[in-house]
Design an enzyme around this catalytic site. Structure first.
Site, PDB file in Angstrom:
ATOM      1  NE  ARG A  37      -3.922  -2.002   2.420  1.00 56.19           N
ATOM      2  CZ  ARG A  37      -3.776  -3.167   3.019  1.00 56.19           C
ATOM      3  NH1 ARG A  37      -2.636  -3.441   3.654  1.00 56.19           N
ATOM      4  NH2 ARG A  37      -4.741  -4.064   3.010  1.00 56.19           N
ATOM      5  CG  HIS A  67       0.062  -9.917  -6.786  1.00 55.72           C
ATOM      6  ND1 HIS A  67       0.050  -8.603  -7.239  1.00 55.72           N
ATOM      7  CD2 HIS A  67      -0.977 -10.532  -7.400  1.00 55.72           C
ATOM      8  CE1 HIS A  67      -0.959  -8.448  -8.081  1.00 55.72           C
ATOM      9  NE2 HIS A  67      -1.598  -9.608  -8.205  1.00 55.72           N
ATOM     10  CE1 TYR A  70      -3.478  -6.580  -6.833  1.00 55.77           C
ATOM     11  CE2 TYR A  70      -3.732  -6.245  -4.473  1.00 55.77           C
ATOM     12  CZ  TYR A  70      -3.757  -7.074  -5.585  1.00 55.77           C
ATOM     13  OH  TYR A  70      -4.057  -8.404  -5.433  1.00 55.77           O
ATOM     14  CG  HIS A 107      -3.439  -6.834 -11.834  1.00 53.86           C
ATOM     15  ND1 HIS A 107      -4.473  -6.347 -11.079  1.00 53.86           N
ATOM     16  CD2 HIS A 107      -3.253  -8.106 -11.400  1.00 53.86           C
ATOM     17  CE1 HIS A 107      -4.896  -7.269 -10.228  1.00 53.86           C
ATOM     18  NE2 HIS A 107      -4.150  -8.342 -10.400  1.00 53.86           N
ATOM     19  CD  GLU A 144      -3.993 -11.612 -11.329  1.00 56.50           C
ATOM     20  OE1 GLU A 144      -5.102 -11.821 -10.818  1.00 56.50           O
ATOM     21  OE2 GLU A 144      -3.028 -11.113 -10.691  1.00 56.50           O
ATOM     22  CG  ASP A 178      -8.084 -14.245 -10.828  1.00 60.72           C
ATOM     23  OD1 ASP A 178      -9.306 -14.502 -10.862  1.00 60.72           O
ATOM     24  OD2 ASP A 178      -7.509 -13.802  -9.821  1.00 60.72           O
ATOM     25  CG  HIS A 181      -9.232 -11.506 -12.565  1.00 62.86           C
ATOM     26  ND1 HIS A 181      -7.923 -11.161 -12.284  1.00 62.86           N
ATOM     27  CD2 HIS A 181      -9.948 -11.139 -11.469  1.00 62.86           C
ATOM     28  CE1 HIS A 181      -7.862 -10.617 -11.088  1.00 62.86           C
ATOM     29  NE2 HIS A 181      -9.067 -10.602 -10.561  1.00 62.86           N
ATOM     30  CG  HIS A 215      -4.317 -15.745  -8.827  1.00 63.46           C
ATOM     31  ND1 HIS A 215      -4.140 -14.380  -9.003  1.00 63.46           N
ATOM     32  CD2 HIS A 215      -3.142 -16.204  -8.317  1.00 63.46           C
ATOM     33  CE1 HIS A 215      -2.921 -14.044  -8.621  1.00 63.46           C
ATOM     34  NE2 HIS A 215      -2.306 -15.135  -8.196  1.00 63.46           N
ATOM     35  CG  ASP A 228     -10.982  -8.108  -9.669  1.00 66.75           C
ATOM     36  OD1 ASP A 228     -11.227  -9.201  -9.127  1.00 66.75           O
ATOM     37  OD2 ASP A 228      -9.863  -7.561  -9.621  1.00 66.75           O
ATOM     38  CG  HIS A 230     -11.464 -12.432  -6.064  1.00 66.75           C
ATOM     39  ND1 HIS A 230     -10.130 -12.661  -5.776  1.00 66.75           N
ATOM     40  CD2 HIS A 230     -11.481 -11.863  -7.287  1.00 66.75           C
ATOM     41  CE1 HIS A 230      -9.392 -12.232  -6.792  1.00 66.75           C
ATOM     42  NE2 HIS A 230     -10.194 -11.734  -7.711  1.00 66.75           N
ATOM     43  CD  GLU A 260      -5.156 -13.425  -5.920  1.00 69.34           C
ATOM     44  OE1 GLU A 260      -4.069 -12.847  -5.917  1.00 69.34           O
ATOM     45  OE2 GLU A 260      -5.997 -13.257  -6.830  1.00 69.34           O
TER      46      GLU A 260
END
Length: 283
Positions: A37, A67, A70, A107, A144, A178, A181, A215, A228, A230, A260
């Site tokens: 973050r 990963h 983001y 991504h 991904e 994924d 996705h 994923h 998106d 999950h 995930e």
């Protein structure tokens, strides 16, 4: 499906992820190598690396992937964010090499309104720059598949193939599929025929040899919703039959499957989702 695990927290210490994955008896692991973050990236000390490698060896000869943050968007059009993204992704490549992690899931970014063609070109140019500036040689970048929300790239297999084809480092590019996705992007998984069509498209456009990670996430959104979101295994719109198709594909038997799905603090939901997948495996 030989390797099944989950994304685990590294809060407090990188090695804590191994404690968490052992607690759920997982045989595959995905982590962030830092606080994802924040743009600030503290250096890895030699002691941190040694402790991580020792904890991994103690856990077993199981696959670990990372990963990236983001926050990173290599396809964007805002100069300050782009420069931060290039620096951050370069550091991510250095970190996985230092930790002997073979794959970095990412991504492909968002074009932010400039259109896929410009976004893809910017992404490839900056990705190649990161490879060069990192001075690394081993870690694979796993592109991904995305749901296609907003201006996100990577919802079509053709876009990932374009990136691989136009990069100067194709040998260091793989794919992470994924399930949530691809389903949200319009690829059918729920029936044997639909799954086979999706698999055939992947093989024809990208090649199954590019697939390095899966994923496993059910979807709250419908087929082609481009959302998106999950869901727990078997409790979303993909459903148990869709996952039965995936986990029983012999071509994926040696590929790590990573959950995930929504988490609980005591990890019981990871255990339940892993069991839901194991229950679908045909013996």
């Amino acid at each position: 499906m030989q390797y099944l695990g989950a994304h685990m927290s590294i809060a407090g210490n990188l090695c804590n992820a191994f404690e968490h994955i052992r607690a759920v008896q997982g045989t595959a692991l995905q982590i962030f190598t830092r606080n994802q973050r924040q743009w600030k990236i503290p250096p890895l000390s030699s002691q941190e690396v040694a402790d991580f490698l020792a904890a991994w060896e103690d856990w077993g000869e199981y696959p670990v992937v990372a990963h990236d943050s983001y926050l990173i968007n290599l396809a964007g059009n805002k100069d300050e964010a782009v420069q931060k993204s290039i620096h951050a992704f370069t550091e991510e490549l250095r970190r996985i090499e230092a930790l002997s992690i073979s794959g970095l899931v990412t991504h492909p970014g968002s074009h932010l309104g400039d259109g896929p063609e410009k976004g893809l070109q910017r992404y490839v140019d900056r990705l190649d720059r990161c490879f060069a500036e990192s001075e690394t040689s081993r870690g694979m970048v796993l592109l991904e598949t995305t749901a296609g929300q907003g201006t996100n790239l990577g919802a079509r297999f053709e876009e990932l193939a374009w990136i691989i084809e136009h990069s100067q480092y194709p040998e260091r590019l793989g794919v992470c599929l994924d399930t949530c996705h691809v389903f949200a992007a319009g690829y059918e998984l729920r029936t044997e025929e639909g799954y086979q069509q999706t698999r055939d498209q992947f093989e024809r456009i990208l090649g199954l040899d590019r697939l390095q990670c899966v994923h496993c996430n059910d979807s709250k959104g419908e087929l082609g919703s481009r959302k998106d979101r999950h869901e727990h295994i078997g409790r979303g719109t993909i459903g148990s039959q869709g996952f039965a198709n995936v986990v029983n594909d012999p071509a994926l038997a040696q590929i790590p499957f990573i959950l995930e799905t929504p988490k609980s603090k005591d990890l019981h939901e990871d255990v339940a989702n892993m069991q839901a997948l194991w229950d679908l495996v045909r013996h």
